[in-house]
Design an enzyme around this catalytic site. Sequence first.
Site, PDB file in Angstrom:
ATOM      1  CD  GLU A  31      31.846  43.688  -9.787  1.00  0.00           C
ATOM      2  OE1 GLU A  31      32.658  42.735  -9.842  1.00  0.00           O
ATOM      3  OE2 GLU A  31      30.620  43.547  -9.957  1.00  0.00           O
ATOM      4  CB  THR A  90      31.234  35.733 -22.202  1.00  0.00           C
ATOM      5  OG1 THR A  90      30.608  36.960 -21.800  1.00  0.00           O
ATOM      6  CG2 THR A  90      30.355  34.567 -21.834  1.00  0.00           C
ATOM      7  CB  THR A 116      38.218  38.783  -8.308  1.00  0.00           C
ATOM      8  OG1 THR A 116      37.288  39.424  -7.431  1.00  0.00           O
ATOM      9  CG2 THR A 116      38.643  37.454  -7.723  1.00  0.00           C
ATOM     10  CB  THR A 165      33.024  36.673  -4.471  1.00  0.00           C
ATOM     11  OG1 THR A 165      32.411  35.476  -4.779  1.00  0.00           O
ATOM     12  CG2 THR A 165      34.206  36.964  -5.201  1.00  0.00           C
ATOM     13  CE  LYS A 175      37.827  39.203  -4.065  1.00  0.00           C
ATOM     14  NZ  LYS A 175      36.483  38.879  -4.683  1.00  0.00           N
ATOM     15  CG  ASN A 199      28.503  42.047 -12.199  1.00  0.00           C
ATOM     16  OD1 ASN A 199      29.025  41.095 -11.634  1.00  0.00           O
ATOM     17  ND2 ASN A 199      28.650  43.290 -11.793  1.00  0.00           N
TER      18      ASN A 199
END
Length: 465
Positions: free
Chosen positions: A333, A465, A209, A246, A235, A460
């Site tokens: 991230e 959006t 992702t 996730t 992942k 995040n």
Amino acid sequence: MALSMQQRCLAPRGANRAQFARQAAVRMVQTHAIQQGPDNFKIPAAPDLIPDGPWEKVKDGNCNSAKGFKCTGAYGGLRASGVKADLALVVADKDAVVGGTFTTNVMCAAPVTYCRDVMKRKKTVRAVMTNAGQANAATGDQGYKDAVETADALAKALGISPDDVLLQSTGVIGRRMKMEAFIPAIPEIAKTLGASQQDGHRAAIAITTTDLVSKAAALRINIGGKPVTVGGMCKGSGMIHPNMATMLGVVTCDADVEPDTWREIIRRASTASFNQITVDGDTSTNDCVIGLASGASGAPKVTDINSADGKALEAATAALMQGLAKSIAWDGEGATCLLEIECVGAKSDADARQVARSVAGSHLAKAAMFGHDPNWGRLAAAAGYSGIIFDQNELGVQLGSMVLMEKGQPLEFDKVAANKYLKDTCGKHGTVHIKVTVGKGPGKGMAWGCDLSYDYVKINAEYTT
């Protein structure tokens, strides 16, 4: 009375598959073509982070490195944007012994519930299908119906039983899967299964992702004079704080192993690997690691986890999974470095792992690493609130080769050199080594994390959006 999704996560259930399969509506779809072009597989691969040991690392290894498996990946139109591959298959040529560990989050996703249901009934399966784009978590009863429908579609495409199929999903929580794209893509992607390294590489990309790199690896050992290979892919980049009793992973192995022994190997290896990583402290609704053993190596059957062969297979599986787990933390991230925390001197290995994970998860410590600030007091504090009791007069803290605290006493150290160590390591996206000593006991353990950067918040803050 129908069970809610939360109740299904907490209570056993066996008959819902047939019920939901009967309720699934007939779906009218347009012809849909999957894509497997260069634009669908653009991201690079993570570095090899398997620890050194009595095994051979397989160059460019993945789920296809073990004998008896075929893989594929493709773009099926499931992502909200872009054309990166979003659908992956790992299929065993024959029945494969299965083991798995799953999230402890009460809000577990429909595919997690589905896999638990199957594994209560079956000790072997044939296929694992993973989709990226929608997590199919917090989607109510309809989410479970969708899971059943996708499993049925794959079973039909492969000519196997629906109970031979396991599912994984990753993406945005609270979103149903794009069934109008998913269902017609399944028979098409099944036709592209292959046994090459590239086929396995495509699968590893398709499950990502926000990952900036794909994550796959393999290693090889000998059992009874025969080579046995353990491969895998995973992942994960954010929402990483697994607690699986996730982040998704699939492990393939060509050892011949007794089912209960294999399940225990997967459980123990998960404890020492994926359960020891953290990026942000959030435990996902979808955490799931599935291990398949094909028996295609021709090596003697492993029936006892405490035998020499059992110990060798467990060690190899744990090492493979540690390498994959570290690649997740490395790719956290916004991260600029991997944090490797070693704890020694604890009363038990479990205590040491808990202390190490506490240090790896400290947001203050992670922020200090990003700022190249050798603020070792934050490391000491994180060890102290780990929940493990130790004598603070035995505490030691080491950053790289520099001892900052010993037997509870702060030491003079070269702050400029410590700052340079962090700056140089983060500058090359390397590994910052931290050692914490909590006593004189035999317990030792490792955990992995990453620094906390401005980019983590940027990624995040606007995820949907």
